[in-house]
Design an enzyme around this catalytic site. Structure first.
Site, PDB file in Angstrom:
ATOM      1  N   LYS A  89       3.102   8.456   2.714  1.00 57.59           N
ATOM      2  CA  LYS A  89       1.987   9.333   3.105  1.00 57.59           C
ATOM      3  C   LYS A  89       1.393   8.873   4.444  1.00 57.59           C
ATOM      4  O   LYS A  89       1.193   9.667   5.347  1.00 57.59           O
ATOM      5  CB  LYS A  89       0.868   9.325   2.039  1.00 57.59           C
ATOM      6  CG  LYS A  89       1.331   9.730   0.661  1.00 57.59           C
ATOM      7  CD  LYS A  89       0.184   9.717  -0.339  1.00 57.59           C
ATOM      8  CE  LYS A  89      -0.418   8.342  -0.610  1.00 57.59           C
ATOM      9  NZ  LYS A  89       0.509   7.367  -1.221  1.00 57.59           N
ATOM     10  N   ARG A 106      -7.654  11.752  -5.512  1.00 61.60           N
ATOM     11  CA  ARG A 106      -6.744  10.963  -6.333  1.00 61.60           C
ATOM     12  C   ARG A 106      -6.937  11.213  -7.818  1.00 61.60           C
ATOM     13  O   ARG A 106      -6.304  10.566  -8.637  1.00 61.60           O
ATOM     14  CB  ARG A 106      -7.011   9.495  -6.062  1.00 61.60           C
ATOM     15  CG  ARG A 106      -5.855   8.850  -5.332  1.00 61.60           C
ATOM     16  CD  ARG A 106      -6.297   7.483  -4.960  1.00 61.60           C
ATOM     17  NE  ARG A 106      -5.188   6.615  -4.844  1.00 61.60           N
ATOM     18  CZ  ARG A 106      -4.697   6.208  -3.683  1.00 61.60           C
ATOM     19  NH1 ARG A 106      -5.173   6.667  -2.552  1.00 61.60           N
ATOM     20  NH2 ARG A 106      -3.725   5.347  -3.660  1.00 61.60           N
ATOM     21  N   ARG A 150       7.082  -3.743   2.650  1.00 59.38           N
ATOM     22  CA  ARG A 150       6.109  -3.311   3.667  1.00 59.38           C
ATOM     23  C   ARG A 150       5.414  -4.518   4.294  1.00 59.38           C
ATOM     24  O   ARG A 150       5.029  -5.471   3.617  1.00 59.38           O
ATOM     25  CB  ARG A 150       5.057  -2.403   3.037  1.00 59.38           C
ATOM     26  CG  ARG A 150       3.901  -2.136   3.998  1.00 59.38           C
ATOM     27  CD  ARG A 150       3.002  -1.015   3.584  1.00 59.38           C
ATOM     28  NE  ARG A 150       2.644  -1.040   2.194  1.00 59.38           N
ATOM     29  CZ  ARG A 150       2.138   0.006   1.541  1.00 59.38           C
ATOM     30  NH1 ARG A 150       1.960   1.141   2.176  1.00 59.38           N
ATOM     31  NH2 ARG A 150       1.828  -0.088   0.277  1.00 59.38           N
ATOM     32  N   ARG A 194       0.308  -6.663   2.215  1.00 61.14           N
ATOM     33  CA  ARG A 194      -0.964  -6.312   1.586  1.00 61.14           C
ATOM     34  C   ARG A 194      -1.076  -7.007   0.240  1.00 61.14           C
ATOM     35  O   ARG A 194      -0.100  -7.038  -0.518  1.00 61.14           O
ATOM     36  CB  ARG A 194      -1.023  -4.779   1.355  1.00 61.14           C
ATOM     37  CG  ARG A 194      -1.614  -4.034   2.524  1.00 61.14           C
ATOM     38  CD  ARG A 194      -1.512  -2.539   2.438  1.00 61.14           C
ATOM     39  NE  ARG A 194      -1.762  -1.923   1.147  1.00 61.14           N
ATOM     40  CZ  ARG A 194      -1.686  -0.610   0.939  1.00 61.14           C
ATOM     41  NH1 ARG A 194      -1.378   0.203   1.933  1.00 61.14           N
ATOM     42  NH2 ARG A 194      -1.906  -0.100  -0.248  1.00 61.14           N
ATOM     43  N   ARG A 231      -0.555   0.165  -9.974  1.00 63.97           N
ATOM     44  CA  ARG A 231      -0.865   1.319  -9.114  1.00 63.97           C
ATOM     45  C   ARG A 231      -0.020   2.531  -9.507  1.00 63.97           C
ATOM     46  O   ARG A 231      -0.485   3.666  -9.469  1.00 63.97           O
ATOM     47  CB  ARG A 231      -0.634   0.961  -7.644  1.00 63.97           C
ATOM     48  CG  ARG A 231      -1.724   0.055  -7.084  1.00 63.97           C
ATOM     49  CD  ARG A 231      -1.313  -0.623  -5.793  1.00 63.97           C
ATOM     50  NE  ARG A 231      -1.019   0.276  -4.715  1.00 63.97           N
ATOM     51  CZ  ARG A 231      -0.284  -0.050  -3.648  1.00 63.97           C
ATOM     52  NH1 ARG A 231       0.232  -1.266  -3.537  1.00 63.97           N
ATOM     53  NH2 ARG A 231      -0.061   0.828  -2.707  1.00 63.97           N
TER      54      ARG A 231
HETATM   55  P1  AP5 Z   1       3.579   4.085   3.671  1.00 63.14           P
HETATM   56  O1  AP5 Z   1       3.656   5.186   4.670  1.00 63.14           O
HETATM   57  O2  AP5 Z   1       2.665   2.959   3.948  1.00 63.14           O
HETATM   58  O3  AP5 Z   1       3.325   4.706   2.220  1.00 63.14           O
HETATM   59  P2  AP5 Z   1       2.012   5.289   1.544  1.00 63.14           P
HETATM   60  O4  AP5 Z   1       2.415   6.452   0.727  1.00 63.14           O
HETATM   61  O5  AP5 Z   1       0.945   5.505   2.569  1.00 63.14           O
HETATM   62  O6  AP5 Z   1       1.696   4.069   0.591  1.00 63.14           O
HETATM   63  P3  AP5 Z   1       0.355   3.319   0.176  1.00 63.14           P
HETATM   64  O7  AP5 Z   1       0.822   2.175  -0.659  1.00 63.14           O
HETATM   65  O8  AP5 Z   1      -0.511   3.007   1.362  1.00 63.14           O
HETATM   66  O9  AP5 Z   1      -0.313   4.399  -0.690  1.00 63.14           O
HETATM   67  P4  AP5 Z   1      -1.357   4.185  -1.770  1.00 63.14           P
HETATM   68  O10 AP5 Z   1      -1.766   5.591  -2.013  1.00 63.14           O
HETATM   69  O11 AP5 Z   1      -0.959   3.413  -2.963  1.00 63.14           O
HETATM   70  O12 AP5 Z   1      -2.404   3.196  -1.082  1.00 63.14           O
HETATM   71  P5  AP5 Z   1      -3.745   3.462  -0.266  1.00 63.14           P
HETATM   72  O13 AP5 Z   1      -3.691   2.628   0.924  1.00 63.14           O
HETATM   73  O14 AP5 Z   1      -4.030   4.912  -0.142  1.00 63.14           O
HETATM   74  O15 AP5 Z   1       5.081   3.554   3.441  1.00 63.14           O
HETATM   75  C1  AP5 Z   1       5.326   2.467   2.558  1.00 63.14           C
HETATM   76  C2  AP5 Z   1       6.430   1.579   3.164  1.00 63.14           C
HETATM   77  O16 AP5 Z   1       7.658   2.305   3.170  1.00 63.14           O
HETATM   78  C3  AP5 Z   1       6.183   1.161   4.622  1.00 63.14           C
HETATM   79  O17 AP5 Z   1       6.691  -0.128   4.799  1.00 63.14           O
HETATM   80  C4  AP5 Z   1       6.974   2.193   5.458  1.00 63.14           C
HETATM   81  O18 AP5 Z   1       7.399   1.660   6.680  1.00 63.14           O
HETATM   82  C5  AP5 Z   1       8.147   2.485   4.513  1.00 63.14           C
HETATM   83  N1  AP5 Z   1       8.602   3.883   4.567  1.00 63.14           N
HETATM   84  C6  AP5 Z   1       7.832   5.000   4.730  1.00 63.14           C
HETATM   85  N2  AP5 Z   1       8.604   6.113   4.672  1.00 63.14           N
HETATM   86  C7  AP5 Z   1       9.878   5.693   4.442  1.00 63.14           C
HETATM   87  C8  AP5 Z   1      11.131   6.364   4.277  1.00 63.14           C
HETATM   88  N3  AP5 Z   1      11.239   7.717   4.328  1.00 63.14           N
HETATM   89  N4  AP5 Z   1      12.250   5.610   4.034  1.00 63.14           N
HETATM   90  C9  AP5 Z   1      12.165   4.257   3.971  1.00 63.14           C
HETATM   91  N5  AP5 Z   1      11.007   3.545   4.145  1.00 63.14           N
HETATM   92  C10 AP5 Z   1       9.866   4.264   4.367  1.00 63.14           C
HETATM   93  O19 AP5 Z   1      -4.814   2.888  -1.321  1.00 63.14           O
HETATM   94  C11 AP5 Z   1      -4.881   1.515  -1.623  1.00 63.14           C
HETATM   95  C12 AP5 Z   1      -5.921   1.303  -2.710  1.00 63.14           C
HETATM   96  O20 AP5 Z   1      -7.216   1.750  -2.238  1.00 63.14           O
HETATM   97  C13 AP5 Z   1      -5.694   2.081  -3.998  1.00 63.14           C
HETATM   98  O21 AP5 Z   1      -4.812   1.400  -4.888  1.00 63.14           O
HETATM   99  C14 AP5 Z   1      -7.112   2.166  -4.556  1.00 63.14           C
HETATM  100  O22 AP5 Z   1      -7.509   0.938  -5.142  1.00 63.14           O
HETATM  101  C15 AP5 Z   1      -7.948   2.373  -3.297  1.00 63.14           C
HETATM  102  N6  AP5 Z   1      -8.100   3.809  -2.971  1.00 63.14           N
HETATM  103  C16 AP5 Z   1      -7.612   4.461  -1.896  1.00 63.14           C
HETATM  104  N7  AP5 Z   1      -7.955   5.763  -1.938  1.00 63.14           N
HETATM  105  C17 AP5 Z   1      -8.680   5.920  -3.077  1.00 63.14           C
HETATM  106  C18 AP5 Z   1      -9.297   7.047  -3.689  1.00 63.14           C
HETATM  107  N8  AP5 Z   1      -9.231   8.276  -3.154  1.00 63.14           N
HETATM  108  N9  AP5 Z   1      -9.945   6.854  -4.861  1.00 63.14           N
HETATM  109  C19 AP5 Z   1     -10.036   5.635  -5.426  1.00 63.14           C
HETATM  110  N10 AP5 Z   1      -9.458   4.518  -4.896  1.00 63.14           N
HETATM  111  C20 AP5 Z   1      -8.787   4.673  -3.729  1.00 63.14           C
END
Ligand code: AP5
Length: 222
Positions: free
Chosen positions: A13, A86, A125, A159, A170
């Site tokens: 994402k 979410r 990552r 991370r 997660r």
């Molecule tokens: P990346 O693009 O970083 O993936 P992502 O979907 O953004 O993954 P996240 O882990 O950041 O999502 P998340 O929703 O769990 O965490 P968030 O930060 O929002 O890609 C991942 C890896 O794969 C990278 O190394 C990239 O280079 C690689 N990659 C990408 N595309 C690829 C492809 N096509 N092929 C191969 N490799 C690829 O949230 C973190 C925490 O914050 C949550 O757990 C929660 O505690 C809190 N939080 C955030 N938002 C909320 C909310 N709305 N409500 C409550 N808590 C929240």
């Protein structure tokens, strides 16, 4: 363009939202990035969020709702929401915010990747603690090992919530709370289904094409 990026942890994402944001000059709002910044600064919001983020749990709705509400005021007509909503309650709150702003979503980009692939992806990552650039040891390695291409900082980090046991939590949280939103947005004819298990540039082409098109018919795979 007013989009939501939906998908499990590690689906890509953030990677895709950043590319689309650059392509169209649209603000990218990642609740995960905002929370990590607050945690790094040790603000009251950051300290509260840390208890949940480190365990892989969702941060309480009122905390993230307030962060998004504040930022959406300034970005009324153009935004890419990444990681929000979410759960159903956040999706209801987003509907209320958009109603107050007299606007609506143009579409929801759902990036689908199977759980087995996600665990591997998230494990590889690495990110830059200085500028936030994101890499992957195999699929998107930095040009110089352990150094950031974007800002030159040496010392990429993993991370804390990318540890295997937290990633499993997660994923559980995602399937229970967030995955039901796929049906919600499908029913509203807003959903674009994107196969995220392909190279980053192939996914980016589909995301870009989908972002410029109204979701079709039943909002199924497109
Ligand atoms: P990346 O693009 O970083 O993936 P992502 O979907 O953004 O993954 P996240 O882990 O950041 O999502 P998340 O929703 O769990 O965490 P968030 O930060 O929002 O890609 C991942 C890896 O794969 C990278 O190394 C990239 O280079 C690689 N990659 C990408 N595309 C690829 C492809 N096509 N092929 C191969 N490799 C690829 O949230 C973190 C925490 O914050 C949550 O757990 C929660 O505690 C809190 N939080 C955030 N938002 C909320 C909310 N709305 N409500 C409550 N808590 C929240």
């Amino acid at each position: 363009m007013r989009l939501v990026f939906l998908g499990p942890p590690g689906a890509g994402k953030g990677t895709q939202a950043k590319l689309l944001s650059k392509e169209h000059g649209i603000p990218h709002l990642s609740t995960g990035d905002v929370l990590r910044e607050a945690m790094a600064k040790g603000t009251p919001t950051g300290l509260r969020a840390k208890e949940f983020v480190d365990k892989g749990y969702l941060v309480p709705d009122e905390v993230v709702d307030a962060l998004v509400r504040e930022r959406l005021q300034g970005a009324r007509d153009r935004f890419l929401l990444d990681g929000y909503p979410r759960n159903e309650s956040q999706a209801d709150e987003l509907d209320r915010m958009l109603l107050q702003l007299k606007t609506e979503l143009t579409s929801v980009i759902y990036i689908h990747v199977a759980d087995e692939t996600l665990v591997k992806r998230v494990g590889g990552r690495r990110s830059c603690p200085k500028c936030g650039a994101v890499y992957h040891l195999e699929s998107k390695p930095p040009k110089r090992a352990d150094a950031c291409d974007a800002c030159g900082n040496e010392g990429l980090v993993q991370r804390p919530d990318d540890r295997a046991e937290v990633v499993r939590e997660r994923l559980t949280v995602y399937h229970k709370n967030t995955a039901p939103l796929v049906e919600r947005y499908k029913a509203k004819d807003l959903l674009h289904w994107i196969d995220g298990d392909r190279p980053i540039d192939a996914v980016a082409r589909d995301v870009s094409e989908a972002a410029n098109r109204k979701p079709g018919g039943s909002g199924g795979r497109s």
